[in-house]
Design an enzyme around this catalytic site. Structure first.
Site, PDB file in Angstrom:
ATOM      1  N   ASP A 295       0.865  -1.159   0.000  1.00  0.00           N
ATOM      2  CA  ASP A 295       0.000   0.000   0.000  1.00  0.00           C
ATOM      3  C   ASP A 295       0.913   1.224   0.000  1.00  0.00           C
ATOM      4  O   ASP A 295       2.110   1.113   0.305  1.00  0.00           O
ATOM      5  CB  ASP A 295      -0.883  -0.036   1.256  1.00  0.00           C
ATOM      6  CG  ASP A 295      -1.700   1.224   1.439  1.00  0.00           C
ATOM      7  OD1 ASP A 295      -2.474   1.568   0.521  1.00  0.00           O
ATOM      8  OD2 ASP A 295      -1.553   1.871   2.488  1.00  0.00           O
ATOM      9  N   LEU A 296       0.373   2.411  -0.309  1.00  0.00           N
ATOM     10  CA  LEU A 296       1.218   3.595  -0.394  1.00  0.00           C
ATOM     11  C   LEU A 296       0.914   4.616   0.703  1.00  0.00           C
ATOM     12  O   LEU A 296       1.720   4.841   1.603  1.00  0.00           O
ATOM     13  CB  LEU A 296       1.084   4.237  -1.782  1.00  0.00           C
ATOM     14  CG  LEU A 296       1.563   3.364  -2.955  1.00  0.00           C
ATOM     15  CD1 LEU A 296       1.282   4.036  -4.287  1.00  0.00           C
ATOM     16  CD2 LEU A 296       3.050   3.039  -2.817  1.00  0.00           C
ATOM     17  N   ASP A 297      -0.271   5.235   0.654  1.00  0.00           N
ATOM     18  CA  ASP A 297      -0.614   6.266   1.640  1.00  0.00           C
ATOM     19  C   ASP A 297      -0.593   5.702   3.056  1.00  0.00           C
ATOM     20  O   ASP A 297      -1.209   4.667   3.337  1.00  0.00           O
ATOM     21  CB  ASP A 297      -2.011   6.833   1.355  1.00  0.00           C
ATOM     22  CG  ASP A 297      -2.060   7.628   0.059  1.00  0.00           C
ATOM     23  OD1 ASP A 297      -1.057   8.260  -0.297  1.00  0.00           O
ATOM     24  OD2 ASP A 297      -3.131   7.619  -0.596  1.00  0.00           O
TER      25      ASP A 297
END
Length: 239
Positions: free
Chosen positions: A15-17
């Site tokens: 995942d990023l955020d």
């Protein structure tokens, strides 16, 4: 816990955020500043304050459930309709809604990854294939971290936001890995840890709020407090 005979990991999906950077302040600034910029250009905010724009986006997501995770589309379409209601013709509303969203996206990408993120990813990429799966509208190609990843899947734009299984399955297909040899890393219990576990993947859930995992913790889900703890977890899983 991981079974003693579990196969070694070959691939990692991120995942990023709020996994590789803190995202709340970034979004709050982007939201406020792009709207203030548009108000400076066309003076719409007295009649349509930011709260009304937020309300319209939420309503549009309910009206178009398949697009609920396509945040850029929701922003653009809600703003276009709002500017029409403010008295702009369709061409003007289209122009200003596109310009405002581009302003938002520029601000949205003005973010600072965690200090250890780049070195961590560089080290992991030597031994594992890396992919990204996000429900957000960050474009990894606009960030310096991009070169660490083979691809990034914007699940909302696919109309299949996590916890939908499809972006996870697509990522594993691209990485040439099986669920048992793939570790997913993310900060959301419902959108990262649980769907990965349901597919038979290993999952590293980042408890960013320090609240602890809901009980019981599914097999294959491992709780960490920050992405910096990932190398130690992977070493244990591959031991």
């Amino acid at each position: 816990m991981t079974p003693a005979n579990a196969p070694r990991l070959t691939a990692l999906t991120f995942d990023l955020d709020d996994t590789l950077w803190a995202n709340r302040a970034v979004m709050e600034r982007a939201e406020a500043e792009h709207y203030a910029w548009l108000d400076g250009e066309i003076g719409h905010a007295n009649d349509f304050p930011l709260e009304e724009y937020t309300r319209r986006r939420m309503a549009l997501g309910l009206e178009h459930p398949l697009r609920r995770g396509d945040f850029t589309w929701l922003r653009r379409e809600a703003m276009h309709a709002m500017l029409r209601d403010a008295g702009h013709d369709d061409e003007q509303a289209g122009h200003w809604s596109r310009a405002a969203i581009e302003r938002f996206l520029a601000l949205r990408h003005e973010l600072t990854p965690f200090p250890e993120a780049s070195e961590l990813l560089d080290s992991l990429a030597r031994d594992y294939r890396l992919g990204a799966i996000t429900n957000g509208n960050v474009d990894l190609a606009r960030l310096a971290l991009d070169h660490h990843f083979e691809f990034s899947i914007a699940a909302g734009e696919w109309l299949a936001p996590k916890p939908d299984a499809r972006p996870f399955l697509a990522a594993m297909a691209r990485l040439g890995s099986r669920p048992s040899t793939t570790l997913h890393i993310g900060d959301s219990w419902k959108e990262d840890a649980l769907p990965a576990a349901r597919l038979g993947m290993q999952a590293a859930w980042i408890d960013v709020k320090g609240q602890g995992a809901p009980a019981p913790v599914p097999a294959g889900v491992h709780v960490i407090s920050h992405v910096r703890e990932l190398p130690a977890l992977i070493a244990r899983l591959n031991d």
